[in-house]
Design an enzyme around this catalytic site. Sequence first.
Site, mmCIF file in Angstrom:
data_model
loop_
_atom_site.group_PDB
_atom_site.id
_atom_site.type_symbol
_atom_site.label_atom_id
_atom_site.label_comp_id
_atom_site.label_asym_id
_atom_site.label_seq_id
_atom_site.Cartn_x
_atom_site.Cartn_y
_atom_site.Cartn_z
ATOM 1 N N GLU A 48 -4.377 1.394 9.976
ATOM 2 C CA GLU A 48 -3.901 2.778 10.123
ATOM 3 C C GLU A 48 -3.671 3.146 11.590
ATOM 4 O O GLU A 48 -2.663 3.762 11.934
ATOM 5 C CB GLU A 48 -4.912 3.777 9.542
ATOM 6 C CG GLU A 48 -4.963 3.842 8.038
ATOM 7 C CD GLU A 48 -6.076 2.974 7.478
ATOM 8 O OE1 GLU A 48 -6.255 1.834 7.971
ATOM 9 O OE2 GLU A 48 -6.760 3.433 6.543
ATOM 10 N N HIS A 77 -3.007 3.081 -4.634
ATOM 11 C CA HIS A 77 -2.398 2.625 -3.378
ATOM 12 C C HIS A 77 -0.945 2.167 -3.571
ATOM 13 O O HIS A 77 -0.499 1.242 -2.887
ATOM 14 C CB HIS A 77 -3.224 1.477 -2.768
ATOM 15 C CG HIS A 77 -4.498 1.939 -2.121
ATOM 16 N ND1 HIS A 77 -4.567 2.363 -0.821
ATOM 17 C CD2 HIS A 77 -5.759 2.073 -2.607
ATOM 18 C CE1 HIS A 77 -5.815 2.719 -0.522
ATOM 19 N NE2 HIS A 77 -6.552 2.555 -1.595
ATOM 20 N N GLU A 105 -10.004 2.360 -4.967
ATOM 21 C CA GLU A 105 -9.669 3.770 -4.719
ATOM 22 C C GLU A 105 -8.526 4.258 -5.605
ATOM 23 O O GLU A 105 -7.567 4.848 -5.133
ATOM 24 C CB GLU A 105 -9.308 3.950 -3.231
ATOM 25 C CG GLU A 105 -10.469 3.613 -2.324
ATOM 26 C CD GLU A 105 -10.124 3.640 -0.849
ATOM 27 O OE1 GLU A 105 -10.952 4.133 -0.071
ATOM 28 O OE2 GLU A 105 -9.037 3.171 -0.456
ATOM 29 N N ASP A 121 0.863 -1.179 0.000
ATOM 30 C CA ASP A 121 0.000 0.000 0.000
ATOM 31 C C ASP A 121 0.901 1.230 0.000
ATOM 32 O O ASP A 121 2.115 1.105 -0.144
ATOM 33 C CB ASP A 121 -0.954 -0.020 1.223
ATOM 34 C CG ASP A 121 -2.306 0.601 0.898
ATOM 35 O OD1 ASP A 121 -2.321 1.777 0.480
ATOM 36 O OD2 ASP A 121 -3.337 -0.081 1.041
HETATM 37 C C1 ACM Z 1 -10.749 -0.725 0.821
HETATM 38 O O1 ACM Z 1 -11.226 -0.661 1.952
HETATM 39 N N1 ACM Z 1 -10.156 0.330 0.287
HETATM 40 C C2 ACM Z 1 -10.840 -1.917 0.025
#
Ligand code: ACM
Length: 627
Positions: free
Chosen positions: A487, A271, A348, A197
Amino acid sequence: MKNLIFLLLMMTISMASGQNATIHVIPQPVSLQQLNGYYVLTGQTTIGYNRPEARNVAEMLASRIMIPTGFQPVVQQGSTGAIQLNLESLPEPGIGMEGYVLESSSKGIVIKANEAAGLFYGIQTLLQLLPEKIESRVAVDHTWIVPAVKITDYPRFGWRGLMLDVSRHFFTKEEVKKYIDEMVKFKYNTFHWHLTDDNGWRIEIKSLPRLTEVGAWRVPRMGYFNQREAPKPGEPATYGGFYTHEDIREIVKYASERFVTIVPEIDVPGHSMAALAAYPELSCTKDPDTRVNPGSNFAEWHGDGTFTMFVDNTLNPSDEKVYEFLDKVFTEVAELFPGEYIHAGGDECYKGFWEKDKDCQALMKKLKVTDVEKLQGYFMERVEKILSDKGKKLIGWDEILEGGISPGASVMSWRGMEQGIEAAHLGHDVVMTPTAFTYLDYTQGDPTIDPPIYATLRMEKCYGFDPLPEGVDPRYILGGQGNLWTEQLPTYRSLEYMTYPRAWALSEVFWTPAEAKNWEMFIPRVENQFGRSDIAGTAYSRAIYDAIVSTFRKDGKLMLDLRSEIPGLDIHYTLNGTMPDDHSARYVQAVEVPDGPVTLRVITYREGKPIGHLITLDRNMLEQRAR
Ligand code: ACM
């Protein structure tokens, strides 16, 4: 006198029958019949298995028993074990590849299954039938009773997953193994490993060494993720880590011995900031100052699911070098992971840099498309081809549907159920993992108690999840999964805390027949599991004991609504600035919050004892919550 004799008789029967041993198994088995009597596990208890394929499971049972009991059970092939594990020579219909039949009596215990996986799930059930001290990490004196039962059990879904994000925070090889150890107790069989990521690339790729030399490390930062200070020029990147090929082989083997398939995720084309820190030439902007992100803010979210990136974290779909890079990455990933799926992300992905890039524009012209989304479709198709050349199937987050996907791709539906429903209607296999039911990074209790993050997801909501929507062909719904994004989770202990008890609820969603689920009957089993976890030293949240505080407006007045997630709690509160106890007002129905600078203090009690956290909310917070 007659009554007394009757009472004594009943007590004798119930003690002799072992029926005082209440059974608590998570996930609830398909069929469980409690019989008269019990088996006592002793130093003489032997473990037998009928075929060599069952030996591994027999030995795992022996080693699990050995620690808390101090016994050294003999493990032998044959048919005479006091605990006997048998693989059926003629497949037992109805229990499938993962099901089992467990019968215990005063004479011993027999577990039968078609495959070793079923025996393994049988021993997980057996361990939960034993007293909770079986979770002890040191030998303890105890009477190790197994109540007499007949259990026939098999899963509702074949994909019972947990996802762990090791990019936002890194977790060691030993911690990953421990996470797997814990999940298999609840019959999970899929570990989705989010390996890359923006915040760290965690898998060694020998042909692309900078991915881990550079991409696995970021500047150290504390504080709330997404609000941290960006890297300063020249600042050393000292936080991070990665798994070598050797580490991964070890974990894959460890998981496979426990019947867990690992689905590795390489999240592209978005990402990808950590990969771009190593190889900035793979993006459209090619910014040589790209750094692995330490949790600083790099995007603006517009509140409708759309966002604008300030920093380019996206691979360039128009550059052939990107596909050469991906081929190298997936060659090594495919060699390391024997499972049929590789997860290629797809979520995203910000297209703003693609829109402005002349090579991407040229590619769109060549493809005769006008919508930049279609470039992601093109990219994912290229990835799918790379994977299928290596004998692997692609699974991706539901955004991959937007650019159009090839028939063989599978979809992980995360933004909601609709995307999964649409994918299933189009004939794609689907894993249901919607935020509203399965996102284990969301807070479990009140955000003034639990470290706050994007949203709240209470265990009751998890428990109410059904991965199989009406009107969808069940053949396309592989199952479901809880997702743990990290996170705000810098330690292993915090992983466990966020995973449990909600992953117990989800295990029942994925394993137990929908009609056999019952929230109120689930709670005593959860509380029993709290005791087991205490002994095992596994962390979990106690948020189910806390009050749920909400407010609403009625005729211009601010009204207070208090609830509890589990039945049988008394909710006591004050609005006058004093500490509440069980002499304070007990909540019965919505009450008006008086005008002025009022503070609510609320605490739950059970049977006269405080049990939940004290929650304190000032007027401002109460106003903000008004529906
Ligand atoms: C995600 O939660 N971006 C898959």
